[in-house]
Design a protein around this motif. Structure first.
Motif, PDB file in Angstrom:
ATOM      1  N   LEU A  73       0.853  -1.306  -0.036  1.00  0.00           N
ATOM      2  CA  LEU A  73       0.010  -0.095   0.096  1.00  0.00           C
ATOM      3  C   LEU A  73       0.809   1.101  -0.110  1.00  0.00           C
ATOM      4  N   GLN A  74       0.822   2.150  -0.893  1.00  0.00           N
ATOM      5  CA  GLN A  74       1.582   3.261  -1.064  1.00  0.00           C
ATOM      6  C   GLN A  74       0.766   4.369  -1.613  1.00  0.00           C
ATOM      7  N   GLU A  75       0.488   5.405  -0.789  1.00  0.00           N
ATOM      8  CA  GLU A  75       0.079   6.520  -1.059  1.00  0.00           C
ATOM      9  C   GLU A  75      -1.503   6.176  -1.375  1.00  0.00           C
ATOM     10  N   GLY A  76      -2.310   5.227  -0.798  1.00  0.00           N
ATOM     11  CA  GLY A  76      -3.578   5.137  -1.213  1.00  0.00           C
ATOM     12  C   GLY A  76      -3.620   3.912  -2.431  1.00  0.00           C
ATOM     13  N   ASN A  77      -2.626   3.645  -3.114  1.00  0.00           N
ATOM     14  CA  ASN A  77      -2.644   2.717  -3.954  1.00  0.00           C
ATOM     15  C   ASN A  77      -2.207   1.373  -3.644  1.00  0.00           C
ATOM     16  N   SER A  78      -2.825   0.113  -4.009  1.00  0.00           N
ATOM     17  CA  SER A  78      -2.240  -1.157  -3.573  1.00  0.00           C
ATOM     18  C   SER A  78      -1.797  -1.903  -4.881  1.00  0.00           C
ATOM     19  N   LEU A  79      -0.992  -2.990  -4.296  1.00  0.00           N
ATOM     20  CA  LEU A  79      -0.276  -3.664  -5.360  1.00  0.00           C
ATOM     21  C   LEU A  79      -0.392  -5.128  -4.614  1.00  0.00           C
ATOM     22  N   GLN A  80      -0.839  -6.226  -5.509  1.00  0.00           N
ATOM     23  CA  GLN A  80      -0.734  -7.640  -4.613  1.00  0.00           C
ATOM     24  C   GLN A  80       0.112  -8.544  -5.787  1.00  0.00           C
ATOM     25  N   GLY A  81       0.553  -9.295  -5.242  1.00  0.00           N
ATOM     26  CA  GLY A  81       1.393 -10.483  -6.158  1.00  0.00           C
ATOM     27  C   GLY A  81       2.270 -11.263  -5.492  1.00  0.00           C
ATOM     28  N   GLU A  82       2.698 -12.282  -6.032  1.00  0.00           N
ATOM     29  CA  GLU A  82       3.450 -13.682  -5.453  1.00  0.00           C
ATOM     30  C   GLU A  82       4.830 -13.036  -4.921  1.00  0.00           C
ATOM     31  N   THR A  83       5.567 -12.320  -6.218  1.00  0.00           N
ATOM     32  CA  THR A  83       6.823 -11.668  -5.902  1.00  0.00           C
ATOM     33  C   THR A  83       6.858 -10.233  -6.265  1.00  0.00           C
ATOM     34  N   ILE A  84       7.299  -9.362  -5.474  1.00  0.00           N
ATOM     35  CA  ILE A  84       7.342  -7.971  -5.757  1.00  0.00           C
ATOM     36  C   ILE A  84       8.680  -7.345  -5.368  1.00  0.00           C
ATOM     37  N   THR A  85       9.476  -6.569  -6.156  1.00  0.00           N
ATOM     38  CA  THR A  85      10.735  -6.229  -5.815  1.00  0.00           C
ATOM     39  C   THR A  85      10.520  -4.739  -5.629  1.00  0.00           C
ATOM     40  N   TYR A  86      11.098  -4.065  -4.437  1.00  0.00           N
ATOM     41  CA  TYR A  86      10.912  -2.843  -4.474  1.00  0.00           C
ATOM     42  C   TYR A  86      12.472  -2.231  -4.535  1.00  0.00           C
ATOM     43  N   LEU A  87      12.764  -1.331  -5.616  1.00  0.00           N
ATOM     44  CA  LEU A  87      13.973  -0.529  -5.759  1.00  0.00           C
ATOM     45  C   LEU A  87      14.019   0.659  -4.860  1.00  0.00           C
ATOM     46  N   ILE A  88      14.597   0.565  -3.756  1.00  0.00           N
ATOM     47  CA  ILE A  88      14.614   1.614  -2.854  1.00  0.00           C
ATOM     48  C   ILE A  88      15.035   3.104  -3.225  1.00  0.00           C
ATOM     49  N   ASP A  89      16.232   3.228  -4.091  1.00  0.00           N
ATOM     50  CA  ASP A  89      16.565   4.493  -4.640  1.00  0.00           C
ATOM     51  C   ASP A  89      15.820   4.839  -5.804  1.00  0.00           C
ATOM     52  N   GLU A  90      15.185   3.927  -6.504  1.00  0.00           N
ATOM     53  CA  GLU A  90      14.293   4.475  -7.429  1.00  0.00           C
ATOM     54  C   GLU A  90      12.779   4.664  -6.998  1.00  0.00           C
TER      55      GLU A  90
END
Length: 102
Positions: A73-90
């Protein structure tokens, strides 16, 4: 519930990413932190929170790979999945489908 906590400072705004989980293991040689069981991530600087079964934080690449029933959940938007990568600097998410699915 016993919960381990790790915080990684973010130089841009000096607000930490907080990682909560039942178990956390860190490998000083590879720089990888693995968290398993009831994983929760909080990153107030980017108004982001996430849950998953497991998370691996790659400190050298500054990315977090969430796996197992991932919900973000980010800024009211949601994302669901089995594998999600978060690129911190980007500040960017990359979601991968299950094999054979879209």
């Amino acid at each position: 519930m016993n919960s381990a906590t790790a915080e990684e400072p973010v130089p841009a705004n000096n607000q930490p990413i907080t990682l909560l989980a039942d178990v956390q293991e860190a490998n000083a040689v590879t720089g990888v932190v693995t968290a398993t069981g009831n994983v929760q991530i909080f990153y107030p600087a980017r108004d982001m929170q996430a849950t998953s079964a497991q998370a691996q934080y790659y400190s050298r690449e500054r990315r977090i790979v969430l796996s197992g029933d991932v919900f973000v959940l980010q800024e009211g938007n949601s994302l669901q999945g089995e594998t999600i990568t978060y690129l911190i600097d980007e500040g960017r998410f990359v979601a991968l489908p299950n094999q054979g699915e879209q």
